[in-house]
Scaffold this active site. Structure first.
Site, mmCIF file in Angstrom:
data_model
loop_
_atom_site.group_PDB
_atom_site.id
_atom_site.type_symbol
_atom_site.label_atom_id
_atom_site.label_comp_id
_atom_site.label_asym_id
_atom_site.label_seq_id
_atom_site.Cartn_x
_atom_site.Cartn_y
_atom_site.Cartn_z
ATOM 1 N N SER A 1 0.759 -1.035 -0.163
ATOM 2 C CA SER A 1 -0.076 0.076 -0.220
ATOM 3 C C SER A 1 1.492 0.840 0.061
ATOM 4 C CB SER A 1 -1.154 -0.646 1.091
ATOM 5 O OG SER A 1 -1.110 1.004 1.107
ATOM 6 N N LYS B 1 1.960 -3.674 6.806
ATOM 7 C CA LYS B 1 2.899 -3.765 5.432
ATOM 8 C C LYS B 1 4.018 -3.665 5.214
ATOM 9 C CE LYS B 1 -1.167 -4.824 3.989
ATOM 10 N NZ LYS B 1 -1.941 -5.311 3.076
ATOM 11 N N TYR C 1 -1.551 -1.164 10.988
ATOM 12 C CA TYR C 1 -2.417 -1.446 9.674
ATOM 13 C C TYR C 1 -0.748 -1.396 9.150
ATOM 14 C CZ TYR C 1 -3.729 -1.917 4.728
ATOM 15 O OH TYR C 1 -3.678 -2.490 3.584
#
Ligand code: NAD
Ligand code: UDP
Length: 337
Positions: free
Chosen positions: A124, A152, A148
């Site tokens: 992302s 990643k 989050y």
């Protein structure tokens, strides 16, 4: 090629399965249905003419993975399975590290056991943190502002170390900007559980009357109209990026990192306006406080993907919003149970 698609019933995975089938690939889906419904399979069949094999299971379950690899003759994996709600990740960090980081480690160790050495990972643009400038190229520094994003980043780092130690592997990190839109058939789209976190699903639900108004998180950023600017990319362009990665890098060992974005930035108010035009509905909004952790602007320099993968986004804002509206208006309550 037979491709294991983890999280293949989710928003991006389901669209990618359709594009893969059209391009002659053979997707096999593993999903635990924690954020999707099995009726998505019927829609994939309806639109593509093919019902992929679906295994309900968890990517953290190594036994299930090894069985799939042994029985299905898999050539490569596209790993979408993961949790993605930033706010929830702040409340439940362990859930995110377990699902996203541990899930990827279990997957890679199962691949290693059976000798499958090609992996495409859903990363992302959040790994760029608050970028010093725009557009963003792949060599910008990375950082994380929430669990989050950190999950990643941790996966990217684990995969980088792993590939260094196993140079015959092909690992591609695809850093998505903001996926929006739906399949133009109106049969597949984004179906978030509960209150949407992301802008466009929220806007669609306001337009259809499920929510009263949009809260615009701040209008005092240093941007064209004060609201946040992002690089919105049609989900089918994003899907095609995965196929381009498999085609160009599937057999090319190395660690490859690409931005998947359009290179254009649109503000929140520009997106609202475009959606109103596409839908013919009004989208009432109120300006509220900034959302904590948000950045002012973020858009990609996608030229590396164009050069190496012969891929670039082709669908414009009008098709992103028109396709979203077709999905929302034909399926006001999302997928059937
Ligand atoms: P989604 O929630 O619609 O799809 C993810 C799918 O994975 C769901 O079907 C869910 O049931 C499944 N899943 C989750 N954990 C699993 C597990 N442990 N085992 C098996 N299945 C599991 O999300 P999406 O928008 O399609 O995103 C796909 C991937 O892309 C995610 O990894 C996400 O972090 C990443 N990503 C998404 C965006 C975005 O804005 N949508 C942006 C950047 C990156
Ligand atoms: N946004 C907003 N209201 C919402 C959801 C999002 O104003 O209900 C804004 C948000 O502040 C950001 C942009 O829309 O400027 C995109 O937000 P989203 O959560 O979709 O993506 P991300 O912030 O992860 O890029």
């Amino acid at each position: 090629m037979r491709i294991l698609v983890t999280g293949g019933l989710g928003y991006i995975g389901s669209h990618t399965c359709i594009q893969m089938i059209e391009a002659g690939y053979h997707p096999i889906i593993l999903d635990n249905l924690c954020n999707s419904k099995s009726s998505v399979l019927d829609r994939i069949k309806e639109v593509s003419g093919h019902r992929p094999l679906f295994i309900e299971g968890d990517v953290r379950d190594k036994r299930v993975l090894v069985d799939i690899f042994q029985q299905q003759n898999i050539d490569a994996v596209i790993h979408f399975a993961g949790l993605k709600a930033v706010g929830e990740s702040v409340e439940l960090p362990l859930r995110y590290y377990d699902n996203n980081v541990n899930g990827t480690l279990v997957l890679v160790s199962a691949m290693q056991e059976v000798g499958v050495k090609t992996l495409v990972f859903s990363s992302s643009a959040t790994v760029y943190g608050d970028p010093a400038s725009v557009p963003i190229t792949e060599d910008f520094p990375t950082s994380a502002t929430n669990p989050y994003g950190r999950s990643k980043l941790m996966v990217e780092e684990c995969l980088t170390d792993f590939q260094k130690a196993n140079p015959e592997w092909s690992i591609t990190l695809l850093r998505y900007f903001n996926p929006v839109g739906s399949h133009p058939s109106g049969r597949l789209g984004e179906d978030p559980l509960g209150i949407p976190n992301n802008l466009m699903p929220f806007v669609s639900q306001v337009a259809i009357g499920r929510r009263e108004f949009l809260s615009v998180f701040g209008d005092d950023y240093e941007t064209k109209d004060g609201t946040g600017v992002r690089d919105y990319i049609h989900v089918l362009d994003l899907s095609d990026g995965h196929i381009a990665a498999l085609k160009h890098l599937g057999k090319k060992s190395g660690l490859h990192t690409y931005n998947l974005g359009t290179g254009n930035g649109y503000s929140v108010l520009e997106m609202v306006n475009a959606f109103e035009q596409a839908s013919g509905r009004e989208v009432p909004y109120k300006i509220v406080e900034r959302r904590s952790g948000d950045i002012a602007e973020c858009w990609a320099d996608p030229s590396k993907a164009e050069k190496d993968l012969d891929w670039k986004a082709t669908r414009n804002l009008q098709s992103m919003t028109a396709d979203s509206w077709r999905w929302q208006s034909n399926n006001p309550d999302g997928y059937p149970d």
